[in-house]
Design a protein around this motif. Structure first.
Motif, PDB file in Angstrom:
ATOM      1  N   PHE A  59     -53.883-111.128 -10.969  1.00 34.61           N
ATOM      2  CA  PHE A  59     -52.778-111.291 -11.932  1.00 34.61           C
ATOM      3  C   PHE A  59     -53.219-112.185 -13.092  1.00 34.61           C
ATOM      4  O   PHE A  59     -52.913-111.908 -14.255  1.00 34.61           O
ATOM      5  CB  PHE A  59     -51.537-111.870 -11.246  1.00 34.61           C
ATOM      6  N   THR A  64     -47.403-109.398 -16.260  1.00 32.17           N
ATOM      7  CA  THR A  64     -47.145-109.278 -14.825  1.00 32.17           C
ATOM      8  C   THR A  64     -45.993-110.229 -14.459  1.00 32.17           C
ATOM      9  O   THR A  64     -45.601-111.074 -15.264  1.00 32.17           O
ATOM     10  CB  THR A  64     -48.369-109.669 -13.981  1.00 32.17           C
ATOM     11  N   LEU A 111     -45.710-105.447 -14.593  1.00 28.97           N
ATOM     12  CA  LEU A 111     -46.395-105.205 -13.320  1.00 28.97           C
ATOM     13  C   LEU A 111     -45.882-106.179 -12.257  1.00 28.97           C
ATOM     14  O   LEU A 111     -45.869-107.397 -12.493  1.00 28.97           O
ATOM     15  CB  LEU A 111     -47.909-105.370 -13.514  1.00 28.97           C
TER      16      LEU A 111
END
Ligand code: TMP
Ligand code: ASP
Length: 237
Positions: free
Chosen positions: A57, A67, A188
Motif C-alpha cells: 500500500f 488506497t 483500492l
C-alpha cells in the motif's frame, strides 16, 4: 483505538474507531481455501500479511495510487479509511494458473501475451462466480465507468507490484484486488498479501503463496516470511 467489531471475514476483521470515517482492519491467523471449505490457523500469518500489505500500500501511495491505507497501528492492525465496498473482485493474471486453467483448459505456467483482467462476484455461497461489466451494471454492483477505472487501476498496481517483486526474485503470476468508493471516487481497499496473489520464485517456480496451503505443499508462514524477507520487510514476532 479499536472499538466494536463491525464485520468479520475469513482472513480479516474490521473494527470501528472513534472516527466514523476510519476503521481498524485486523489480519487474522486463519487460513481458508476453496470458499472456506478448508480451514486452519497459521501462527504468524496475520502479522506477515499486515506487514506485506502495508509495504505494498505504501509503494502504491508513493506513486499516486489511492488506497484505503492510513497507517499500521500494531502487528496485525492497520488503520484504514472506511470505503463503501463494491462486491466485485478484480483479478489480474500475467501467467495462467488456478481457475483460468480449469475454465479454459490451459496449462499452468503459460505466460499470457499481456496482462488479463477478470471480474468475479464476491459471494462465497455461490463460489465467487465470474462476471462481466454488464452484470455489474445490470445488478447495480458497479457502473461501466467504475469497472473501467478498477481495471485501469488494477493494471497499474500490476506494473508496480511486478517490478518490486521481480527485483526480489519473485514472479507475480496473478492477484486479486477489491475496491470501494469514497466520496464517489474508486479507492483500492482490502489487502495485498500472499493470501490473494500467486507468487513464484523466478528461477525455480517454487510457490511462495497460499497455494502452499491449498495444495499442502509445506509451511505457509515460512514461505510468507521468505517473501517478506526478500522484500526487505522486517518482521518481529
Ligand atoms: P483463481 O485462479 O482462483 O481465480 O484466483 C486468482 C487469484 O486471485 C489468485 O492469486 C488468488 C486470488 N483470489 C483470492 O484472493 N480470493 C478469491 O476469492 C479468489 C477467487 C481468488
Ligand atoms: N479466499 C477464498 C477462500 O477462503 C478462496 C481461496 O483463496 O482459495 O475460500
Amino acid at each position: 483505538m479499536k472499538q466494536n467489531l463491525k464485520y468479520e471475514g475469513k482472513g480479516k476483521a474490521l473494527y470501528s474507531t472513534d472516527d466514523e470515517a476510519e476503521l481498524i482492519q485486523v489480519f487474522k491467523d486463519d487460513a481458508t481455501a476453496f470458499d472456506g471449505k478448508k480451514h486452519d490457523t497459521i501462527t504468524g500469518k496475520g502479522i506477515l500479511n499486515c506487514a506485506i500489505s502495508t509495504f505494498f500500500f505504501k509503494a502504491l501511495e508513493d506513486i499516486g495510487i489511492k488506497t484505503h491505507f492510513i497507517r499500521r497501528e500494531a502487528d496485525t492492525d492497520m488503520r484504514i479509511r472506511a470505503l463503501s465496498m463494491m462486491p466485485v473482485e478484480v483479478v489480474v493474471r500475467n501467467v495462467a494458473a488456478g481457475s483460468i486453467c480449469k475454465r479454459l483448459g490451459l496449462e499452468e505456467g503459460l505466460p499470457l501475451k499481456r496482462p488479463l483482467t477478470e471480474l468475479f462476484y464476491k459471494d462465497d455461497a455461490l463460489g465467487d462466480p465470474m462476471i462481466n461489466t454488464e452484470h455489474c451494471e445490470l445488478f447495480g454492483w458497479a457502473t461501466a465507468e467504475q469497472v473501467r477505472d478498477m481495471r485501469k487501476l488494477a493494471l497499474s498496481v500490476n506494473a508496480v507490484m511486478s517490478n518490486i517483486l521481480e527485483a526480489a526474485g519473485i514472479r507475480l503470476i496473478d492477484f486479486k484486488l477489491e475496491f470501494g468508493l469514497l466520496n464517489g471516487e474508486i479507492i483500492l481497499g482490502d489487502e495485498i498479501s500472499p493470501d490473494g496473489c500467486r507468487l513464484w520464485d523466478i528461477k525455480t517456480n517454487r510457490k511462495l503463496d497460499k497455494d502452499v496451503f491449498r495444495r499442502d505443499l509445506g509451511g505457509l508462514s515460512e514461505v510468507y516470511h521468505e517473501v517478506a524477507t526478500r522484500l526487505g520487510i522486517k518482521i518481529q514476532f
